[in-house]
Write a protein that holds these residues in place. Structure first.
Motif, PDB file in Angstrom:
ATOM      1  N   HIS A  23       0.740  -1.137   0.087  1.00 35.13           N
ATOM      2  CA  HIS A  23       0.090  -0.182   0.080  1.00 35.13           C
ATOM      3  C   HIS A  23       0.873   1.302  -0.156  1.00 35.13           C
ATOM      4  N   LEU A  24       1.912   1.202   0.755  1.00 33.32           N
ATOM      5  CA  LEU A  24       2.720   2.561   0.971  1.00 33.32           C
ATOM      6  C   LEU A  24       3.415   2.609  -0.561  1.00 33.32           C
ATOM      7  N   ALA A  25       4.134   1.556  -0.945  1.00 34.64           N
ATOM      8  CA  ALA A  25       4.623   1.553  -2.221  1.00 34.64           C
ATOM      9  C   ALA A  25       3.800   2.153  -3.421  1.00 34.64           C
ATOM     10  N   GLU A  26       2.582   1.620  -3.596  1.00 33.85           N
ATOM     11  CA  GLU A  26       1.474   2.054  -4.555  1.00 33.85           C
ATOM     12  C   GLU A  26       1.293   3.603  -4.266  1.00 33.85           C
ATOM     13  N   ALA A  27       1.192   3.999  -3.058  1.00 29.19           N
ATOM     14  CA  ALA A  27       0.866   5.256  -2.911  1.00 29.19           C
ATOM     15  C   ALA A  27       2.000   6.190  -3.145  1.00 29.19           C
ATOM     16  N   ASP A  28       3.183   5.767  -3.613  1.00 30.04           N
ATOM     17  CA  ASP A  28       4.338   6.550  -3.536  1.00 30.04           C
ATOM     18  C   ASP A  28       4.752   7.225  -2.437  1.00 30.04           C
ATOM     19  N   SER A  29       4.439   6.383  -1.125  1.00 27.84           N
ATOM     20  CA  SER A  29       5.062   6.882  -0.023  1.00 27.84           C
ATOM     21  C   SER A  29       6.202   6.590   0.328  1.00 27.84           C
ATOM     22  N   LEU A  30       6.992   5.437  -0.367  1.00 28.57           N
ATOM     23  CA  LEU A  30       8.302   5.035  -0.038  1.00 28.57           C
ATOM     24  C   LEU A  30       9.197   5.898  -0.804  1.00 28.57           C
ATOM     25  N   SER A  31      10.306   6.416  -0.316  1.00 25.20           N
ATOM     26  CA  SER A  31      11.435   7.022  -0.831  1.00 25.20           C
ATOM     27  C   SER A  31      12.341   6.105  -1.524  1.00 25.20           C
ATOM     28  N   ASP A  32      13.346   6.447  -2.146  1.00 21.98           N
ATOM     29  CA  ASP A  32      14.617   5.435  -2.623  1.00 21.98           C
ATOM     30  C   ASP A  32      15.081   4.981  -1.320  1.00 21.98           C
ATOM     31  N   GLU A  33      15.398   5.983  -0.409  1.00 21.57           N
ATOM     32  CA  GLU A  33      16.120   5.717   0.987  1.00 21.57           C
ATOM     33  C   GLU A  33      15.311   4.731   1.698  1.00 21.57           C
ATOM     34  N   ASP A  34      13.986   4.780   1.574  1.00 19.24           N
ATOM     35  CA  ASP A  34      13.282   4.032   2.518  1.00 19.24           C
ATOM     36  C   ASP A  34      13.264   2.559   1.965  1.00 19.24           C
ATOM     37  N   VAL A  35      13.206   2.475   0.584  1.00 12.64           N
ATOM     38  CA  VAL A  35      13.237   1.172  -0.128  1.00 12.64           C
ATOM     39  C   VAL A  35      14.750   0.495   0.024  1.00 12.64           C
ATOM     40  N   ALA A  36      15.486   1.249   0.299  1.00 12.78           N
ATOM     41  CA  ALA A  36      17.137   0.829   0.530  1.00 12.78           C
ATOM     42  C   ALA A  36      17.164   0.279   2.007  1.00 12.78           C
ATOM     43  N   GLU A  37      16.292   0.916   2.898  1.00 12.77           N
ATOM     44  CA  GLU A  37      16.539   0.453   4.287  1.00 12.77           C
ATOM     45  C   GLU A  37      15.697  -0.782   4.283  1.00 12.77           C
ATOM     46  N   ILE A  38      14.593  -0.699   3.622  1.00 10.79           N
ATOM     47  CA  ILE A  38      13.866  -2.383   3.781  1.00 10.79           C
ATOM     48  C   ILE A  38      14.639  -3.321   3.258  1.00 10.79           C
ATOM     49  N   GLU A  39      15.161  -3.092   1.931  1.00  7.01           N
ATOM     50  CA  GLU A  39      16.005  -4.206   1.640  1.00  7.01           C
ATOM     51  C   GLU A  39      17.027  -4.499   2.403  1.00  7.01           C
ATOM     52  N   LYS A  40      17.776  -3.628   3.225  1.00  6.65           N
ATOM     53  CA  LYS A  40      18.889  -3.846   4.319  1.00  6.65           C
ATOM     54  C   LYS A  40      18.183  -4.682   5.243  1.00  6.65           C
ATOM     55  N   LEU A  41      17.100  -4.198   5.754  1.00 10.46           N
ATOM     56  CA  LEU A  41      16.476  -5.104   6.917  1.00 10.46           C
ATOM     57  C   LEU A  41      16.007  -6.465   6.412  1.00 10.46           C
ATOM     58  N   ILE A  42      15.699  -6.487   5.383  1.00  7.94           N
ATOM     59  CA  ILE A  42      15.083  -7.970   4.916  1.00  7.94           C
ATOM     60  C   ILE A  42      16.362  -8.763   4.565  1.00  7.94           C
ATOM     61  N   ARG A  43      17.676  -8.195   4.157  1.00  5.29           N
ATOM     62  CA  ARG A  43      18.970  -9.015   4.013  1.00  5.29           C
ATOM     63  C   ARG A  43      19.259  -9.393   5.409  1.00  5.29           C
ATOM     64  N   GLU A  44      19.064  -8.513   6.542  1.00  5.12           N
ATOM     65  CA  GLU A  44      19.744  -8.820   7.784  1.00  5.12           C
ATOM     66  C   GLU A  44      18.755  -9.785   8.412  1.00  5.12           C
ATOM     67  N   LEU A  45      17.578  -9.746   8.385  1.00  5.37           N
ATOM     68  CA  LEU A  45      16.550 -10.712   8.810  1.00  5.37           C
ATOM     69  C   LEU A  45      16.905 -12.066   8.259  1.00  5.37           C
ATOM     70  N   LYS A  46      17.309 -12.315   6.795  1.00  2.00           N
ATOM     71  CA  LYS A  46      17.713 -13.495   6.259  1.00  2.00           C
ATOM     72  C   LYS A  46      18.883 -14.178   6.731  1.00  2.00           C
ATOM     73  N   SER A  47      19.834 -13.217   7.349  1.00  2.00           N
ATOM     74  CA  SER A  47      21.191 -13.919   7.542  1.00  2.00           C
ATOM     75  C   SER A  47      21.077 -14.281   9.164  1.00  2.00           C
TER      76      SER A  47
END
Length: 122
Positions: free
Chosen positions: A98-122
């Motif tokens: 929902h946040l992504a579709e509403a353009d509520s996520l900045s490039d920085e937000d996306v990068a932080e989410i990707e980093k968090l997902i990588r950390e959760l996977k390891s």
């Protein structure tokens, strides 16, 4: 704490999370101008927060000192969980979508989410 904190009470909590313990007068100094509240309004909100078990108070001479019982992080975690449960059926993915579709996520937000997902996977 079983009863929810109102938006007005949250302003008082924010003041206490920033610095505590504080007297009712000190809390008033931090929130009254912004909200247009009288000292009595702040005292009423403090009393409600004490009754809800969110704030403690301790006698200090003729005044009381107030301090949060719940940590800001714990409060945020509980509110986040309630939001996800109430609006997204307990699933986080629809919230992010929902946040992504509403353009509520900045490039920085996306990068932080990707980093968090990588950390959760390891």
């Amino acid at each position: 704490m079983t009863k929810p904190i109102t938006e007005a009470e949250l302003s008082v909590m924010e003041a206490l999370w920033a610095e505590s313990p504080l007297t009712a007068s000190a809390v008033t100094d931090r929130v009254a101008d912004e909200r247009g509240w009288s000292p009595q309004t702040v005292k009423t909100l403090l009393s409600r927060l004490v009754e809800k078990g969110a704030v403690s108070h301790e006698k200090d001479g003729r005044r009381f000192l107030y301090a949060p019982i719940i940590a800001r992080g714990d409060y945020a975690a509980g509110e986040s969980r309630r939001l996800v449960d109430r609006l997204f059926g307990g699933k986080v993915t629809p919230l992010v979508a929902h946040l992504a579709e509403a353009d509520s996520l900045s490039d920085e937000d996306v990068a932080e989410i990707e980093k968090l997902i990588r950390e959760l996977k390891s």
